[in-house]
Design a protein around this motif. Structure first.
Motif, short mmCIF file in Angstrom:
data_model
loop_
_atom_site.label_atom_id
_atom_site.label_comp_id
_atom_site.label_asym_id
_atom_site.label_seq_id
_atom_site.Cartn_x
_atom_site.Cartn_y
_atom_site.Cartn_z
N UNK A 199 25.96 19.36 -0.33
CA UNK A 199 27.13 19.20 -0.98
C UNK A 199 26.96 20.31 -2.13
N UNK A 200 27.98 20.73 -2.68
CA UNK A 200 27.89 21.95 -3.62
C UNK A 200 26.93 21.55 -4.91
N UNK A 201 26.48 22.95 -5.29
CA UNK A 201 25.23 22.67 -6.41
C UNK A 201 25.90 22.00 -7.47
N UNK A 202 27.29 22.26 -7.97
CA UNK A 202 27.75 21.71 -9.00
C UNK A 202 28.36 20.42 -9.13
N UNK A 203 28.18 19.80 -7.85
CA UNK A 203 28.41 18.38 -7.86
C UNK A 203 27.38 17.59 -8.52
N UNK A 204 25.97 18.00 -8.44
CA UNK A 204 24.97 17.18 -9.21
C UNK A 204 24.97 15.70 -8.12
N UNK A 205 25.29 15.97 -6.93
CA UNK A 205 25.14 14.78 -6.17
C UNK A 205 23.59 14.65 -5.78
N UNK A 206 22.96 13.73 -5.18
CA UNK A 206 21.76 13.68 -4.66
C UNK A 206 21.29 14.42 -3.38
N UNK A 207 22.14 14.97 -2.83
CA UNK A 207 21.94 15.89 -1.77
C UNK A 207 22.55 17.44 -1.76
N UNK A 208 22.66 17.80 -3.17
CA UNK A 208 23.23 19.17 -3.55
C UNK A 208 22.42 20.52 -3.30
N UNK A 209 21.12 20.22 -2.63
CA UNK A 209 20.16 20.97 -2.43
C UNK A 209 19.73 21.33 -0.91
N UNK A 210 19.42 19.99 -0.55
CA UNK A 210 18.75 20.04 0.65
C UNK A 210 19.09 18.62 1.66
N UNK A 211 19.40 18.69 2.84
CA UNK A 211 19.59 17.71 3.79
C UNK A 211 18.76 18.06 4.95
N UNK A 212 18.15 16.90 5.55
CA UNK A 212 17.16 16.74 6.47
C UNK A 212 16.87 15.63 7.17
N UNK A 213 15.97 15.61 8.13
CA UNK A 213 15.81 14.37 8.72
C UNK A 213 16.95 13.37 9.36
N UNK A 214 17.53 13.98 10.16
CA UNK A 214 18.68 13.10 10.71
C UNK A 214 18.17 11.85 11.66
N UNK A 215 18.74 10.71 11.49
CA UNK A 215 18.52 9.57 12.37
C UNK A 215 20.17 9.05 12.48
N UNK A 221 32.13 3.33 18.87
CA UNK A 221 32.75 4.52 18.79
C UNK A 221 32.49 5.69 17.68
N UNK A 222 31.80 5.27 16.90
CA UNK A 222 31.42 5.91 15.70
C UNK A 222 29.98 6.22 15.31
N UNK A 223 29.73 7.36 15.12
CA UNK A 223 28.13 7.76 14.64
C UNK A 223 27.65 7.68 13.17
N UNK A 224 26.62 7.10 12.96
CA UNK A 224 26.09 6.89 11.49
C UNK A 224 24.95 8.03 11.70
N UNK A 225 24.89 8.81 10.63
CA UNK A 225 24.00 9.92 10.60
C UNK A 225 23.15 9.49 9.33
N UNK A 226 21.94 9.07 9.37
CA UNK A 226 21.27 8.97 8.24
C UNK A 226 20.27 10.10 8.02
#
Length: 364
Positions: A199-215, A221-226
């Motif tokens: 997410x954008x750096x200015x959002x201050x969200x927990x994932x605003x720098x890196x996302x990794x390790x898809x599960x 009919x839907x997909x949950x990506x952890x």
């Protein structure tokens, strides 16, 4: 999982599959708050110790046409590489890996390494430097969707550099496999762009720098990506885990702005892995990053917790199902992957330090 007297009993077998030699977790038991795990030794053959090769981050194990597949990050020793770390032989960081795969025809007892499933992306792409931490969804006949983390050119993993070059993102590729297990075709989807990015750096969200390790979990009919996420200008010890939902393997995926798992007192949480049990219950497994303090003495553990039926929230309390208590594991167990065979639950995991020749894939 069979419920007995309000608890859950997992009967599992263990051995190592990769670097670290022929070592097995001996019979024993680990009692958690809600789950009881019994461990019994069992031999696993193939993908044994190989000088100069580190295999890590095993995917979920999937079955196609009577053949079992596992995908993983593969890194070769290179003492001269600028990202080589520790010990001898010296291995570049897993960030420099490529994704390989192996097959089994006897339900995972014996494995044969088949070769590279996905290499680095083209120059200028988000994954030009390395591809790693794979996971998979089975599509049509002979079809696998391979999710992976990528890093681009200029990546150096400096802890004080929060520039774009040190961000990570998740991509997806379609693989076509022959009945004999050989790779016929591979194609990066979404035009070679990420299917999930920070997410954008200015959002201050927990994932605003890196996302990794898809599960991944597929239901209705839907997909949950952890995934695990780290915020801009935060350390690895503040890594948390979240979920994004989509309708197609190539996305788009919409992330929840709030994290699912937050174990800051255990130096963060990484390696999320989803699991659907025989009774349809949804579970999330992960690793507490207690070993992140390299000069400390705390040991990592693997946890399990039920998910709500819609897969977007956790139920009850987390339970520790595996801890680093065997000699070959050192202070670390990580990258959990649960499957069921013959009424039993099998847990693939890695042990010890990823950049050392003793690093191994275990089976519990």
């Amino acid at each position: 999982m069979a419920k007995r007297n309000g608890s859950v009993r997992w009967v599992v077998c263990a051995a190592t599959l990769a670097l670290g030699g022929s070592v097995a977790r001996p019979a024993g038991a680990l009692q958690g708050e809600a789950l009881h795990v019994e461990i019994a030794p069992s031999e696993a053959r193939g993908l044994g110790a190989e000088e100069g090769v580190c295999r890590r981050d095993p995917s979920d194990v999937v079955e196609l046409d009577g053949r079992w597949y596992v995908f993983y990050t593969r890194v070769e020793a290179d003492a001269q590489h600028p990202l080589a770390e520790g010990g001898w032989p010296r291995y570049p960081s897993g960030y420099l890996g490529t994704i390989w795969y192996a097959t089994s025809t006897d339900e995972g007892h014996t494995w044969t390494e088949r070769g590279e499933a996905l290499g680095r992306g083209a120059s200028g792409s988000f994954d030009a430097f390395g591809v790693f931490t794979p996971n998979v969804l089975v599509g049509g006949p002979g079809e696998v969707f391979l999710y992976y983390t990528g890093v681009g050119e200029g990546f150096d993993n400096r802890p004080d550099d929060y520039g774009d070059r040190n961000r990570t993102a998740i991509g997806v590729a379609r693989l076509r496999l022959a009945p004999d297990g050989s790779l016929l075709e591979r194609q990066r989807l979404v035009g070679g762009r990420p299917v999930l990015q920070p997410s954008p750096a200015e959002s201050a969200r927990f994932d605003s720098f890196r996302v990794d390790d898809a599960a991944l979990i597929v239901r209705d009919g839907r997909i949950w990506l952890y995934y695990k996420g780290r915020a801009f200008q935060r350390t690895p010890r503040q890594t948390r885990m979240g979920v994004a939902v989509g309708d197609r393997p190539e996305g788009p995926f919409t992330p929840d702005p709030d994290p699912l798992v937050c174990q800051l007192e255990r130096r963060g949480s990484i390696d999320p892995r989803s699991f659907v049990d025989a009774d349809g219950e949804l579970w999330l497994h992960w690793k507490s990053d207690d070993n992140a303090d390299v000069d400390g003495s705390t040991t990592a553990s693997i946890y399990a917790q039920r998910l709500t039926p819609d897969g977007t929230a956790l139920q009850g309390e987390p339970t520790r199902i595996l801890e680093a208590d065997q000699g070959w594991e050192g202070r670390n167990v990580e990258a959990p992957h649960m499957i069921t065979l013959g009424g039993n639950h099998w847990l693939f995991y890695s042990g010890n330090w990823y950049n050392q020749p003793v690093y191994a894939i275990g089976l519990a």
